[in-house]
Design a protein around this motif. Structure first.
Motif, short mmCIF file in Angstrom:
data_model
loop_
_atom_site.label_atom_id
_atom_site.label_comp_id
_atom_site.label_asym_id
_atom_site.label_seq_id
_atom_site.Cartn_x
_atom_site.Cartn_y
_atom_site.Cartn_z
N PRO A 1 0.77 -1.25 0.00
CA PRO A 1 0.00 0.00 0.00
C PRO A 1 0.79 1.28 0.00
CG PRO A 1 -0.07 -1.00 2.15
CD PRO A 1 0.64 -1.96 1.25
N SER A 2 2.05 1.27 0.37
CA SER A 2 2.77 2.55 0.47
C SER A 2 3.98 2.55 -0.44
CB SER A 2 3.20 2.80 1.91
OG SER A 2 4.15 1.82 2.29
N PRO A 3 4.23 3.66 -1.11
CA PRO A 3 5.41 3.73 -1.96
C PRO A 3 6.70 3.92 -1.17
CG PRO A 3 4.24 5.80 -2.03
CD PRO A 3 3.41 4.85 -1.19
N ALA A 4 6.58 4.30 0.10
CA ALA A 4 7.79 4.56 0.90
C ALA A 4 8.51 3.28 1.28
CB ALA A 4 7.41 5.33 2.16
N GLY A 5 7.88 2.15 1.14
CA GLY A 5 8.50 0.89 1.49
C GLY A 5 7.60 0.06 2.36
N ALA A 6 7.66 -1.23 2.16
CA ALA A 6 6.80 -2.13 2.93
C ALA A 6 7.52 -2.54 4.20
CB ALA A 6 6.48 -3.35 2.08
N ASP A 7 6.76 -2.65 5.26
CA ASP A 7 7.32 -3.14 6.51
C ASP A 7 6.33 -4.10 7.16
OD1 ASP A 7 5.39 -1.39 7.29
OD2 ASP A 7 6.68 -0.14 8.54
N PHE B 1 5.45 -16.02 -0.86
CA PHE B 1 5.91 -14.64 -0.88
C PHE B 1 6.52 -14.24 0.45
CE2 PHE B 1 4.92 -10.28 0.40
CZ PHE B 1 5.80 -9.62 -0.43
N PHE B 2 5.82 -14.53 1.56
CA PHE B 2 6.31 -14.08 2.86
C PHE B 2 7.56 -14.84 3.29
CE2 PHE B 2 2.00 -12.25 3.39
CZ PHE B 2 2.42 -10.95 3.59
N GLU B 3 7.74 -16.09 2.86
CA GLU B 3 9.00 -16.78 3.13
C GLU B 3 10.15 -16.07 2.43
OE1 GLU B 3 8.44 -20.79 1.86
OE2 GLU B 3 7.29 -21.34 3.65
N ARG B 4 9.95 -15.75 1.16
CA ARG B 4 10.99 -15.07 0.40
C ARG B 4 11.20 -13.64 0.87
NH1 ARG B 4 10.20 -15.68 -5.85
NH2 ARG B 4 8.13 -15.22 -5.10
N TRP B 5 10.12 -12.95 1.20
CA TRP B 5 10.20 -11.55 1.60
C TRP B 5 10.84 -11.41 2.97
CZ3 TRP B 5 7.23 -8.43 5.14
CH2 TRP B 5 7.39 -7.06 4.95
N SER B 6 10.54 -12.30 3.90
CA SER B 6 11.11 -12.19 5.24
C SER B 6 12.61 -12.44 5.23
CB SER B 6 10.41 -13.14 6.21
OG SER B 6 10.63 -14.48 5.83
N LYS B 7 13.10 -13.25 4.29
CA LYS B 7 14.55 -13.47 4.19
C LYS B 7 15.26 -12.21 3.73
CE LYS B 7 14.33 -18.38 3.33
NZ LYS B 7 14.49 -19.46 2.35
N SER B 8 14.58 -11.39 2.92
CA SER B 8 15.22 -10.17 2.42
C SER B 8 15.10 -9.02 3.41
CB SER B 8 14.59 -9.76 1.09
OG SER B 8 13.25 -9.37 1.28
N GLN C 1 11.32 -11.83 15.71
CA GLN C 1 11.72 -12.99 16.51
C GLN C 1 11.99 -14.23 15.67
OE1 GLN C 1 12.04 -12.79 19.86
NE2 GLN C 1 11.54 -10.63 19.79
N TRP C 2 11.41 -14.31 14.49
CA TRP C 2 11.50 -15.55 13.72
C TRP C 2 12.65 -15.55 12.73
CZ3 TRP C 2 8.81 -19.12 15.89
CH2 TRP C 2 7.68 -18.76 16.62
N ALA C 3 13.22 -14.40 12.40
CA ALA C 3 14.31 -14.36 11.44
C ALA C 3 15.62 -14.65 12.16
CB ALA C 3 14.37 -12.99 10.76
N VAL C 4 15.96 -15.93 12.25
CA VAL C 4 17.16 -16.37 12.95
C VAL C 4 18.05 -17.08 11.95
CG1 VAL C 4 18.05 -17.85 14.77
CG2 VAL C 4 15.91 -16.63 15.11
N ASP C 5 19.32 -16.72 11.93
CA ASP C 5 20.27 -17.40 11.07
C ASP C 5 20.69 -18.68 11.76
OD1 ASP C 5 22.04 -18.08 9.14
OD2 ASP C 5 23.58 -16.64 9.76
N ARG C 6 20.35 -19.81 11.19
CA ARG C 6 20.64 -21.10 11.80
C ARG C 6 21.86 -21.77 11.16
NH1 ARG C 6 16.73 -21.17 15.33
NH2 ARG C 6 14.58 -20.87 14.73
#
Length: 176
Positions: free
Chosen positions: A9-15, A120-127, A135-140
């Protein structure tokens, strides 16, 4: 397999605060847009597309009537317009989103919308590495940290009580 485009929804960037507002638009033929064109456009809030559709169909039918074509020919022409509406419904939706300052984030190939969201969210959360409180983005990839390394933010183990160890074995190394 269907192709979905993902719009933010926003051009400023998705979060992470805006993820519930992401829109997944399936590319391909929309049967209900062909059968109930104006109703489908209203349902999806495509106001400018609806106005354009109504003006075009009215002018097209008036032009065909003015040329002296019969009702069968006008009906056949309306069926062709309905088919074109079904084929271009997703393009009209993407065009409306782009006019509303939405931006396209990604293209996902999946069997259904739920699978497309998950991929999409698997790929997007990695970026999204710089997100705070994720809490879920952990480098294992590396080994777990140990207490022997100086500078680790671990607390020391609790001291042994003065009266001995509390539990099944009152003395360290004692017999059972």
């Amino acid at each position: 397999m269907p192709v979905y485009t993902v719009h933010a929804p926003s051009p400023a960037g998705a979060d992470l605060r805006a993820t519930d507002k992401f829109v997944f638009v399936r590319d391909g033929f929309h049967f209900w847009a062909m059968i109930f064109g104006p109703v489908w456009l209203l349902w999806n809030r495509l106001w400018l597309a609806l106005i354009g559709y109504l003006v075009f169909v009215a002018a097209f039918n008036a032009g065909l009537s003015g040329l002296g074509l019969g009702r069968g020919s006008i009906f056949f022409a309306d069926v062709i317009v309905a088919l074109l509406t079904g084929f271009e419904a997703s393009s009209l939706r993407r065009w409306t989103l782009s006019r509303g300052k939405w931006r396209q984030l990604d293209v996902v190939i999946a069997d259904d919308e739920d699978t497309a969201e998950r991929r999409f969210f698997e790929r997007w959360s990695k970026s999204q590495r710089g997100i705070v409180n994720d809490q879920w983005a952990v480098d294992r990839g590396g080994p777990p940290p140990t207490r022997n390394v100086p500078g680790q933010p671990f607390s020391n183990p609790p001291p042994i009580p003065a009266g001995g160890i509390i539990g099944l074995f009152p003395e360290p190394g004692g017999s059972r």
